[in-house]
Design a protein around this motif. Structure first.
Motif, PDB file in Angstrom:
ATOM      1  N   LEU A 149       0.883  -1.111  -0.036  1.00 35.30           N
ATOM      2  CA  LEU A 149       0.013  -0.101  -0.208  1.00 35.30           C
ATOM      3  C   LEU A 149       0.737   1.206  -0.164  1.00 35.30           C
ATOM      4  CD1 LEU A 149      -2.976  -0.427   2.508  1.00 35.30           C
ATOM      5  CD2 LEU A 149      -3.014  -0.024   0.054  1.00 35.30           C
ATOM      6  N   PRO A 150       0.534   2.190  -0.820  1.00 40.72           N
ATOM      7  CA  PRO A 150       1.186   3.537  -0.671  1.00 40.72           C
ATOM      8  C   PRO A 150       1.010   4.055   0.783  1.00 40.72           C
ATOM      9  CG  PRO A 150      -0.516   3.701  -2.485  1.00 40.72           C
ATOM     10  CD  PRO A 150      -0.638   2.461  -1.592  1.00 40.72           C
ATOM     11  N   ASP A 151       2.209   4.960   1.173  1.00 43.33           N
ATOM     12  CA  ASP A 151       2.392   5.447   2.459  1.00 43.33           C
ATOM     13  C   ASP A 151       1.178   6.329   2.940  1.00 43.33           C
ATOM     14  OD1 ASP A 151       4.703   4.261   2.988  1.00 43.33           O
ATOM     15  OD2 ASP A 151       5.995   6.145   2.339  1.00 43.33           O
ATOM     16  N   GLY A 152       0.670   7.214   2.086  1.00 43.80           N
ATOM     17  CA  GLY A 152      -0.633   7.885   2.336  1.00 43.80           C
ATOM     18  C   GLY A 152      -1.954   7.163   2.697  1.00 43.80           C
ATOM     19  N   SER A 153      -2.257   5.862   1.863  1.00 46.34           N
ATOM     20  CA  SER A 153      -3.275   5.188   2.217  1.00 46.34           C
ATOM     21  C   SER A 153      -2.833   4.580   3.704  1.00 46.34           C
ATOM     22  CB  SER A 153      -3.276   4.062   1.232  1.00 46.34           C
ATOM     23  OG  SER A 153      -3.497   4.524   0.001  1.00 46.34           O
ATOM     24  N   LEU A 154      -1.707   4.023   3.820  1.00 41.36           N
ATOM     25  CA  LEU A 154      -1.426   3.373   5.230  1.00 41.36           C
ATOM     26  C   LEU A 154      -1.894   4.435   6.363  1.00 41.36           C
ATOM     27  CD1 LEU A 154      -0.671   0.832   6.674  1.00 41.36           C
ATOM     28  CD2 LEU A 154       1.685   1.915   6.503  1.00 41.36           C
ATOM     29  N   HIS A 155      -1.310   5.652   6.097  1.00 45.75           N
ATOM     30  CA  HIS A 155      -1.361   6.618   7.068  1.00 45.75           C
ATOM     31  C   HIS A 155      -3.017   7.041   7.370  1.00 45.75           C
ATOM     32  CE1 HIS A 155      -1.114  10.661   9.146  1.00 45.75           C
ATOM     33  NE2 HIS A 155      -1.730  11.239   8.421  1.00 45.75           N
ATOM     34  N   LEU A 156      -3.741   6.914   6.418  1.00 47.48           N
ATOM     35  CA  LEU A 156      -5.164   7.218   6.387  1.00 47.48           C
ATOM     36  C   LEU A 156      -5.734   5.938   7.051  1.00 47.48           C
ATOM     37  CD1 LEU A 156      -7.737   8.532   5.380  1.00 47.48           C
ATOM     38  CD2 LEU A 156      -7.641   6.953   3.734  1.00 47.48           C
ATOM     39  N   ILE A 157      -5.360   4.804   7.056  1.00 41.35           N
ATOM     40  CA  ILE A 157      -6.082   3.740   7.847  1.00 41.35           C
ATOM     41  C   ILE A 157      -5.683   3.751   9.383  1.00 41.35           C
ATOM     42  CG2 ILE A 157      -5.907   1.147   7.940  1.00 41.35           C
ATOM     43  CD1 ILE A 157      -5.561   1.044   5.015  1.00 41.35           C
ATOM     44  N   ARG A 158      -4.490   4.384   9.655  1.00 36.83           N
ATOM     45  CA  ARG A 158      -4.057   4.417  10.825  1.00 36.83           C
ATOM     46  C   ARG A 158      -4.845   5.477  11.707  1.00 36.83           C
ATOM     47  NH1 ARG A 158       0.902   1.956  12.800  1.00 36.83           N
ATOM     48  NH2 ARG A 158       2.013   0.997  10.984  1.00 36.83           N
ATOM     49  N   GLY A 159      -4.949   6.529  10.864  1.00 38.83           N
ATOM     50  CA  GLY A 159      -5.850   7.677  11.336  1.00 38.83           C
ATOM     51  C   GLY A 159      -7.202   7.348  11.751  1.00 38.83           C
ATOM     52  N   LYS A 160      -7.898   6.661  11.050  1.00 41.58           N
ATOM     53  CA  LYS A 160      -9.197   6.222  11.084  1.00 41.58           C
ATOM     54  C   LYS A 160      -9.212   5.097  12.542  1.00 41.58           C
ATOM     55  CE  LYS A 160     -11.368   8.337   7.996  1.00 41.58           C
ATOM     56  NZ  LYS A 160     -12.090   9.342   8.370  1.00 41.58           N
ATOM     57  N   LEU A 161      -8.274   4.200  12.493  1.00 41.54           N
ATOM     58  CA  LEU A 161      -8.270   3.294  13.595  1.00 41.54           C
ATOM     59  C   LEU A 161      -8.190   4.032  14.979  1.00 41.54           C
ATOM     60  CD1 LEU A 161      -5.882   0.436  12.437  1.00 41.54           C
ATOM     61  CD2 LEU A 161      -8.351   0.488  12.608  1.00 41.54           C
ATOM     62  N   GLN A 162      -7.512   5.261  15.171  1.00 38.95           N
ATOM     63  CA  GLN A 162      -7.738   5.934  16.204  1.00 38.95           C
ATOM     64  C   GLN A 162      -8.983   6.353  16.520  1.00 38.95           C
ATOM     65  OE1 GLN A 162      -4.541   6.901  17.841  1.00 38.95           O
ATOM     66  NE2 GLN A 162      -6.003   7.698  19.634  1.00 38.95           N
ATOM     67  N   LEU A 163     -10.130   6.354  15.739  1.00 34.19           N
ATOM     68  CA  LEU A 163     -11.453   6.816  16.054  1.00 34.19           C
ATOM     69  C   LEU A 163     -12.115   5.733  16.662  1.00 34.19           C
ATOM     70  CD1 LEU A 163     -11.876   9.154  13.023  1.00 34.19           C
ATOM     71  CD2 LEU A 163     -10.986   9.555  15.423  1.00 34.19           C
ATOM     72  N   ILE A 164     -11.933   4.444  16.566  1.00 29.23           N
ATOM     73  CA  ILE A 164     -12.797   3.248  16.812  1.00 29.23           C
ATOM     74  C   ILE A 164     -11.934   2.239  17.700  1.00 29.23           C
ATOM     75  CG2 ILE A 164     -13.870   3.504  14.692  1.00 29.23           C
ATOM     76  CD1 ILE A 164     -12.040   1.120  13.629  1.00 29.23           C
TER      77      ILE A 164
END
Length: 867
Positions: free
Chosen positions: A69-84
């Motif tokens: 996965l591109p770095d930006g997509s991985l960063h996006l997923i990590r950020g979303k995990l912070q919310l759940i």
């Protein structure tokens, strides 16, 4: 030879209930799935994953997600995990160039046990395809809110859903207590046969499906004829399948697919209606050709379902409150008569008409001392002893009600023509005596969508099973042996009547017994108060919001006011329940209750007296007493209007006791209470019983007057200097244990948070404040953060590396110029590379982060800079 009919007689309808529909190991044809471990190693993929990644499933399994996965997509997923939280909820993002190659996808992320599940659906472009979802939702909700009656709300909801989604049929399906349900509203194309009013058995939506509808509020089935996609591998190394309870693309149960095909339905969408944390009903959308709504549209409809649930709950609650208010007025009149006459249990039959008005019935009886007295249509006297013995087993000091008595008490079949349903109110402990309300049989015709028991038998590798029925033509069933159900409002009225009668009877007939069991009653008193507070906490929150609205001049002002009051309320509850506190200020005890419960009226309460610290053993008792005094004054006394005042003064009398005088003036005319309530009991008996003190309460026309005397052993008299230290400590400590948190280096510091995600920013802000930070300022961009650094004194900074179209590295020179220590947070994990101008010792905390991890890094940054 056993015939299929004979087999179906032996089978039950629970094969659907036992089907593990969340562990099917497949997703629907329109989705793609990747599941990774908590250390980001690929565990499962969908069999069609090669269409996206260009790699076979076996080539992806066991690989780090960062390699594919591109770095930006991985960063996006990590950020979303912070919310759940694990196994709770799902975060989504729409129309994202996920691979950086011009292909746009809708993404859903959730945590399933120890796996992070990423689901993808193709999106047509990077522009929202449905216009502005927020405006669409606002328009839908506005139309619903204009409906005055519950039935009108139901009709408008289904009409709005069909207009927006384009489905052929939209139904609102309401569940009964038994699990069966009925269509209470419907909007459909003109050429379709209506289902409005039809009933469906509980087996049509099995138990585990109803549980999933609570966890996952929306469910799409795009095409019943499509081929599902397997999850590879089917199980993890321990043999457990991937739990897809929260999946947005989870495959459909074969039994449910068969059910839909039998109805001629090719696509469906289900939206949960949840009220009071229970599945109240479903919006069921059917289409007779395949139909797939985008993930963004489905998410909008999910939010619509939540808003509709709140509106429906409000309308139902309003109707219930109206009935309950009428019942409460009737109850008060009946209780007033009981108090004025002080009847024995046998004489309660004289109040039959009053009781029957409160709880409508066809017959009423009093069973007391093994003798029955009846009014209206009741079982014969010879039937009563057996019925009383049944109730002795069934009802343990609680109201018992059934609308089909013969189903739980078979002998009732002998008098079903006179009494089919029963509501029993126990009015004594031993021997058990009862007020009995009977309702006659009502023969009812129920229209089902097909015969509920008409299910064909199918033979498979695991033997015979019942398959979904093939006919949905209206079928009528005649129901006998049941009465009109007892409504929840009538059951509440019955419980209120039970409590009131016991109060009267205990007051006039069991005084000696009460005195012998005084200690036990005191324990029950405290338990009842705790229970009372828990039951009313939501109502109290709503009242605080409503009462605070008038004095607020802006949204921020409103937020400050309501936040302060809720905090005061929390302190009051901590004071009452905590066993480990030390002596506290008498003034603080009163002030806490005043600020928490009467808000802007606090200035009308005047406190005057020497500095007195109350010992721990008396603290909860006084908190309870003054809580009742404050709330009673706000409801009925001087603080119930805009003119009244309360003056509370205390002094040390000649016997070294503390005399507290409560005086109310300039309020509405005072009337003595018509009946002794629980609050009066706390005020008048708690201090004498618990502390050995004295209490007197006088109801004067000009205002209530009360006198409380505390014996010398329950308080300390402090000097002004000692008192200032004690009360300052009390104010600054707040909740128990916060003094430990203040040991953090963050104590008294002002923090800056640079974060472009509002929810994560609020989360971090709360963490810092809870660990003792004096102030926290947030910014969403580097330019905004620079202005804050120029204008404010900042002690510590928390910087999110990736801010969308910029990074936070450009803020570092401004921080270094003012010697402000800082810590990074990042979704890139170990791959983060710091620029040359950044101190190499600077820490970077990975998302999702924990409180202890974040605060420890900030503490170390402060320590390095101070060193």
């Amino acid at each position: 030879m056993t015939t299929p009919l004979a087999i179906s007689d032996q089978l039950d309808l629970s094969n659907c209930d036992r089907e593990p529909i969340h562990l099917l190991g497949q997703i629907q044809h329109f989705g793609y799935l990747v599941a990774v471990s908590m250390d980001w190693i690929v565990q499962h993929v969908s069999a069609n994953i090669e269409e996206l990644f260009g790699r076979q499933p076996d080539d992806m399994l066991g690989c780090p997600l960062a390699e594919i996965l591109p770095d930006g997509s991985l960063h996006l997923i990590r950020g979303k995990l912070q919310l759940i939280a694990p196994n709770e909820g799902c975060e989504r993002v729409f129309s994202i160039d996920f691979f950086g190659d011009g292909r746009y996808f809708d993404i859903a992320v959730h945590i399933s046990n120890t796996s992070i599940v990423i689901e993808l659906e193709r999106s047509e472009s990077n522009a929202a395809s449905n216009g502005n979802p927020g405006m669409l939702l606002k328009a839908m909700v506005a139309r619903i809110q204009r409906c005055d009656f519950t039935t009108a709300v139901f009709r408008e909801c289904v009409r709005q859903l069909r207009a927006v989604t384009g489905f052929d049929r939209v139904m609102l399906y309401r569940f009964a207590e038994s699990g069966s349900g009925a269509v209470v509203a419907e909007s459909l194309n003109r050429n379709l046969e209506p289902f409005l009013g039809l009933n469906y058995p509980a087996t049509d939506i099995p138990r585990q499906a109803r549980q999933l509808y609570l966890r996952n509020r929306i469910r799409i089935i795009a095409d019943v004829d499509s081929q599902n996609i397997d999850i590879v591998p089917q199980t993890d190394p321990s043999g457990a399948p991937l739990d897809l309870s929260l999946s947005v693309t989870r495959a459909v149960s074969p039994i449910h697919v068969e059910y839909l095909k039998n109805m001629g339905v090719h696509a469906s969408l289900s939206i949960s209606v949840v009220i009071d944390d229970k599945l109240w009903g479903l919006f069921a959308l059917h289409n007779y050709t395949p139909r797939l709504l985008s993930m963004e549209m489905r998410s909008t409809m999910e939010l619509f379902g939540e808003m509709a649930s709140l509106i429906i709950e409000g309308r139902l609650g309003k109707e219930t409150r109206r009935v309950e208010e009428e019942a409460r007025d009737l109850n008060d009149r009946v209780v007033a008569k009981l108090i004025s006459t002080s009847p024995t249990m046998a004489e309660l039959i004289d109040f039959a008409e009053d009781f029957r008005e409160l709880i409508p019935c066809d017959g009423f009886a009093v069973w007391a001392k093994d003798v029955v007295r009846t009014v209206g249509q009741c079982p014969f006297p010879d039937d009563m002893p057996g019925l009383a013995r049944f109730l002795n087993r069934a009802a343990s000091s609680r109201v018992y009600a059934t609308d089909e008595l013969s189903s739980v008490y078979p002998k009732a079949a002998e008098f079903v023509d006179r009494a089919a349903g029963l509501l029993a109110i126990p009015i004594s402990r031993a021997p058990r005596d009862y007020l009995l309300f009977f309702r006659k049989e009502i023969v009812e015709t129920v229209t089902w969508a097909g015969r509920p028991d008409e299910k064909p038998v199918e033979f498979g590798p695991n033997g015979p099973r019942l398959t979904p029925r093939k006919s949905f033509e209206a079928w009528q069933e005649t129901v006998r042996g049941k009465c009109r159900p007892w409504s929840p409002a009538r059951l509440k009225a019955a419980e209120a009547l039970r409590v009131s009668i016991l109060e009267v009877l205990l007051r006039f007939n069991e005084e000696t017994e009460r005195q012998q069991k005084l200690a036990s009653q005191h324990q029950e008193l405290l338990i009842a108060e705790l229970n009372h507070r828990v039951r009313n906490i939501l109502s109290l929150m709503r009242a605080l919001v409503v009462q605070s609205r008038a004095s607020a001049e802006s949204v921020d002002d409103f937020s400050t006011i309501i936040g302060g009051r809720i905090q005061a309320l929390a302190r009051a509850h901590d004071q009452i329940t905590d066993d480990n506190y030390k002596a506290q200020s008498l003034r603080a005890i009163m002030q806490t209750e005043i600020e928490a419960y009467i808000g802007p009226k606090a200035s009308r309460v005047h406190l005057d007296g020497p500095v007195i610290l109350v010992e721990a053993k008396a603290f909860s008792t006084l908190a309870l007493v003054f809580h009742e005094m404050v709330t009673n004054s706000a409801k009925y006394g001087a603080l119930s209007d805009s003119r009244g005042n309360v003056r509370v003064s205390w002094r040390i009398d000649d016997n070294e006791n503390c005399e507290i005088l409560w005086r109310e003036s300039d309020g509405p005319p005072v009337k003595p209470p018509s009946r002794r309530g629980f609050g009066s009991t706390i005020i008048e008996r708690s201090i004498p019983h618990d502390l050995g003190g004295e209490v007197s309460v006088e109801y004067h026309l000009t205002g209530l007057k009360a006198r409380f005397v505390l014996p010398s052993q329950v308080f300390q008299l402090k000097s002004e200097l000692e008192a200032n230290i004690e009360e300052t400590d009390y104010v600054h400590k707040g909740y128990k244990g916060q003094d430990v948190l203040l040991q953090s280096r963050l104590a008294g510091k002002t923090g800056l948070i640079l974060e472009d995600n509002m929810i994560i920013s609020l989360d971090a802000e709360q963490m810092l404040l809870e660990k003792g930070a004096k102030d926290v300022i947030t910014a969403m961009s580097v330019s905004e953060a620079k202005r804050i650094v120029d204008r404010h004194t900042i002690d510590i900074a928390l910087l999110d590396v990736n801010l969308g179209n910029e990074t936070s590295f450009s803020l570092v020179p401004a921080l270094e110029a003012k010697a402000i220590p800082y810590v990074f947070v990042t979704g890139y994990g170990e791959k983060l590379e710091l620029p040359d101008h950044v101190d190499p010792r600077t820490e970077a905390v990975k998302k999702p982060f924990a409180t202890e991890q974040l605060v420890a890094a900030l503490d170390r940054a402060l320590a390095r800079r101070e060193g």
